[in-house]
Scaffold this active site. Structure first.
Site, short mmCIF file in Angstrom:
data_model
loop_
_atom_site.label_atom_id
_atom_site.label_comp_id
_atom_site.label_asym_id
_atom_site.label_seq_id
_atom_site.Cartn_x
_atom_site.Cartn_y
_atom_site.Cartn_z
N GLU A 21 0.84 -1.21 0.00
CA GLU A 21 0.00 0.00 0.00
C GLU A 21 0.88 1.26 0.00
OE1 GLU A 21 -2.53 1.63 -0.33
OE2 GLU A 21 -4.36 0.50 0.03
N ARG A 104 -6.22 1.95 12.81
CA ARG A 104 -4.92 2.19 12.19
C ARG A 104 -5.10 3.16 11.02
NH1 ARG A 104 -4.46 -0.13 7.19
NH2 ARG A 104 -5.51 -2.11 6.73
N ASN A 106 -4.78 4.25 7.05
CA ASN A 106 -4.89 3.55 5.78
C ASN A 106 -4.43 4.48 4.66
OD1 ASN A 106 -5.57 0.99 4.55
ND2 ASN A 106 -7.23 2.05 3.50
N ASN A 151 -10.24 5.13 1.20
CA ASN A 151 -9.32 4.95 0.09
C ASN A 151 -9.56 6.03 -0.96
OD1 ASN A 151 -7.40 2.69 0.32
ND2 ASN A 151 -9.23 1.42 0.57
N ASP A 202 -10.31 1.01 -4.60
CA ASP A 202 -9.23 1.10 -3.61
C ASP A 202 -8.49 2.42 -3.85
OD1 ASP A 202 -6.98 0.51 -1.82
OD2 ASP A 202 -7.68 -1.55 -1.89
#
Length: 295
Positions: A21, A104, A106, A151, A202
């Protein structure tokens, strides 16, 4: 009608990431950086020489922004940290959701103003557990809430439009943005509704002409959308879980894509030996570099 292209690119790095990522590129050093989130790794690839390094991290991290020749900003499950490039030393910069250790970081990206948008999510992708934050000069401001998997954070070249998605909903949102601050200047609207299509939206990046390049998780495609939301091209990739694109190369005319093998069983992984690799898509693009973050 959407044009579909077979994969004509190459494998930039075969190191297999569980969850690759957050790719980004440093034009000053001709280096690609990206994360293996679940493996707690920061990957570095020097394009001219092919020299590859993997830097172990003490926590999960997902977004990297240039600051200057010596420092980077990284978003982690424990907040924002400045990273010394030479030593790898991390120093705390700002808290994000310090009261939510179950979350968390992203997706995220820098805006032309030098500010940063960072998305958060539950470590088990709990419904609507995350949010998107604006960070500027150390000040952290929540701008969008109740997001499950943030995203597609990216911006038009002039900084007046922002994009984002909740991958679980798979709608690409469009919002007016103040180009001087990077703060939203209106309410988000749905630009692309792909809820009925296989896979989910995404990571995305916006090119110099305002087209949005989106990695479609679970479909094995990178899609190109026009500024008015029409999907005009699809590019196959040899991994069903592409996660995020980034413009690379001295002229920003190449497109790198991270991928993942998270959730695949042994049979599925054997059918996708490139799952988790860093790919180069193939077509020549007119990209723009992510600007540095302004401290």
């Amino acid at each position: 009608m959407t044009d579909i292209h077979d994969f004509q690119g190459n494998i930039l790095c075969n190191t297999s990431s569980v969850l690759g990522e957050g790719p980004t590129y440093d034009p000053d050093t001709d280096t690609v950086w990206w994360f293996n989130i679940l493996g707690k790794e920061l990957h570095e690839l020097h394009l001219p020489t092919g020299k590859k390094q993997v830097h172990e991290l003490p926590m999960m991290a997902s977004v990297l922004a240039r600051v200057d020749a010596e420092r980077q900003m990284i978003a982690t499950e424990e907040g924002l940290f400045l990273r010394d490039i030479a030593s790898g030393e991390l120093s705390f910069y700002a808290a994000i959701e310090a009261d939510k250790p179950e979350n968390r970081s992203n997706d995220g990206r820098t805006h032309v103003s030098g500010s940063l948008w960072i998305g958060t999510m539950g470590k088990r992708a709990e419904m609507q557990a995350g949010a998107i934050y604006h960070v500027a000069g150390g000040k952290v401001t929540k701008i969008f809430d109740q997001i499950s998997i943030p995203n597609s954070i990216c911006f038009s070249p002039d900084g007046t439009i922002g994009y984002f998605t909740d991958t679980r909903v798979s709608q690409l949102m469009r919002v007016l943005v103040d180009p001087e601050t990077g703060l939203p200047a209106g309410e988000p609207i749905v630009m692309v509704d792909s809820m009925e299509d296989p896979g989910g939206l995404d990571g995305s990046v916006c090119d110099a002409d305002g087209y949005i390049w989106n990695a479609r998780w679970g479909s094995g495609f990178v899609d190109k959308y026009s500024p008015d939301g029409l999907r005009i091209e699809r590019y196959r990739v040899p991994a069903m879980q592409p996660s995020c694109p980034a413009f690379i190369g001295k002229n920003a005319d190449r497109l790198a894509v991270t991928t993942a093998w998270e959730g695949l069983d042994d049979e599925a992984r054997s059918m996708q030996p490139q799952a988790g690799a860093l790919l180069e898509l193939g077509p020549t693009v007119r990209g723009v570099f992510d600007p540095p973050y302004k401290l």
